[in-house]
Design an enzyme around this catalytic site. Structure first.
Site, mmCIF file in Angstrom:
data_model
loop_
_atom_site.group_PDB
_atom_site.id
_atom_site.type_symbol
_atom_site.label_atom_id
_atom_site.label_comp_id
_atom_site.label_asym_id
_atom_site.label_seq_id
_atom_site.Cartn_x
_atom_site.Cartn_y
_atom_site.Cartn_z
ATOM 1 C CD GLU A 4 -2.988 -0.761 -0.094
ATOM 2 O OE1 GLU A 4 -3.059 0.374 -0.590
ATOM 3 O OE2 GLU A 4 -3.614 -1.733 -0.559
ATOM 4 C CE1 TYR A 40 -6.891 3.354 -0.305
ATOM 5 C CE2 TYR A 40 -4.540 3.115 0.097
ATOM 6 C CZ TYR A 40 -5.677 2.755 -0.590
ATOM 7 O OH TYR A 40 -5.610 1.776 -1.542
ATOM 8 C CG ASP A 86 -7.792 4.896 -3.731
ATOM 9 O OD1 ASP A 86 -9.013 4.892 -3.995
ATOM 10 O OD2 ASP A 86 -7.001 4.073 -4.217
ATOM 11 C CB CYS A 109 -23.670 4.155 -11.886
ATOM 12 S SG CYS A 109 -22.579 5.552 -12.145
#
Ligand code: SF4
Length: 355
Positions: free
Chosen positions: A36, A119, A137, A207
């Protein structure tokens, strides 16, 4: 707000379509943490060889903690944003000291570690420990902005707060780690900034941006972030078969890394004249200074034009920047010795392409 059952669509899609990335075969928090951190600001294909080399050299937290910083920085060379490597190293030492070398599993402990923000902490907690911790993110922000047609700009505190809330509310009880990874994967492969692949998107039915044909209008940005432009002049100083390199201070950008002497210059200054004066102050007399190339370095809030000059010293010059007024202290090394030192990406490029 009624939330759509995103995970029911996303998890099966992820299982079938996920890319076989090396950090996806593990639940080891150390490996997830390393991946990460490397993936911040860096593309997957660039990270993969670094990830393998890093784990070969530092297979666990204790080995990393024991390693000298110079070795850590050398392995990071070319990946950029070196503060990340330094934080990994410092945090590994702290984990050895405070947690006997075992990665902590409690949110408070993880979020208190240096270099681990919301995050990265969320990714480690959910993927390694199966805990209900959200992530946010750029990819996840873009997906959520589009699905919910959010009008609050994503670069404002209000917009970010809403996104974090949604990311937390959408987390399923089962497999929060896979859900988080499926969101990252969707953002990296289908819900792209330009031309999202809505036709094959598993969540297109939920969406709102897709339903109104406004995918490209999201995420909204406030447009307040202005990128400042700055200049710097860099001297590749040769004296016979040796080159002058200097080490950056312990703190700040590129801390501890080596570079060719580099100075910020104003818009009005001529890079060559400026460097000549700096060398003179250090007791070094330049026979010639010639502009070789310019490299662009981009940061979060500014971009830098790095003007690179080749400087040849007169033969009678004593090759040591020794004057008390010297603007830098340096070390003279032969070309083949440069590989022993860790340089920032731009200076590594100068070595690779111009020496
Ligand atoms: S439908 Fe299109 S815009 Fe909406 S989440 Fe899927 S890829 Fe993104």
């Amino acid at each position: 707000m009624k939330l759509p059952p995103l995970s029911a669509k996303l998890l099966p899609w992820y299982e079938k379509n996920k890319r076989p990335l090396p950090w996806r075969d593990t639940r080891d928090p150390y490996r997830i943490w390393v991946s990460e951190i490397m993936l911040q600001q860096t593309q997957v294909k660039t990270v993969i060889p670094y990830y393998h080399r890093w784990l070969d050299a530092f297979p666990d937290i204790k080995t990393l903690a024991k390693a000298p910083l110079s070795k850590v920085l050398k392995l990071w060379e070319g990946l950029g944003y070196y503060r990340r490597a330094k934080n990994l190293h410092e945090t590994a030492k702290l984990i050895v000291k405070n947690y006997a070398g075992r990665f902590p599993s409690e949110p408070e402990a993880i979020y208190s570690l240096s270099g681990i923000g919301k995050y990265t902490g969320g990714a480690i907690l959910s993927i390694a420990f199966g805990k209900q911790a959200p992530i946010l993110d750029g990819n996840v922000a873009r997906i959520l902005s589009r699905i919910f047609a959010l009008n609050d700009p994503v670069d404002t505190p209000k917009g970010l707060k809403k996104l974090w809330e949604l990311a937390a509310l959408l987390l399923p009880e089962k497999n929060p780690g896979d859900f988080n990874q499926s969101m990252m994967e969707l953002g990296a492969t289908l819900c792209l900034p330009q031309e999202p692949a809505c036709l094959i998107c598993p969540v297109s039915g939920f969406c709102q941006a897709r339903q109104t044909g406004t995918e490209q209008d999201y995420p909204r940005k406030s447009g307040k972030t202005k990128i400042k432009k700055v200049r710097a002049a860099c001297a590749v100083v040769r004296h016979g078969d040796r080159l002058l390199i200097t080490q950056r201070p312990d703190n700040g950008l590129w801390a501890h890394l080596w570079e060719f002497p580099t100075f910020r210059i104003t818009d009005k200054e001529d890079g060559g004249d400026f460097l000549k004066k700096q060398l003179q102050t250090a007791g070094l007399k330049a026979k010639s200074i010639a502009h070789k190339t310019s490299l662009k370095r981009t940061y979060t809030d500014h971009s830098e034009n790095l003007e690179v000059y080749a400087c040849e010293l007169t033969s009678e010059t004593s090759a040591t920047p020794s004057s008390a007024d010297s603007p830098f202290s340096g070390q003279w090394v032969k070309l083949h010795e440069l590989k022993r030192f860790a340089f920032s990406s731009a200076h590594a490029k100068i070595i690779r392409e111009y020496l």
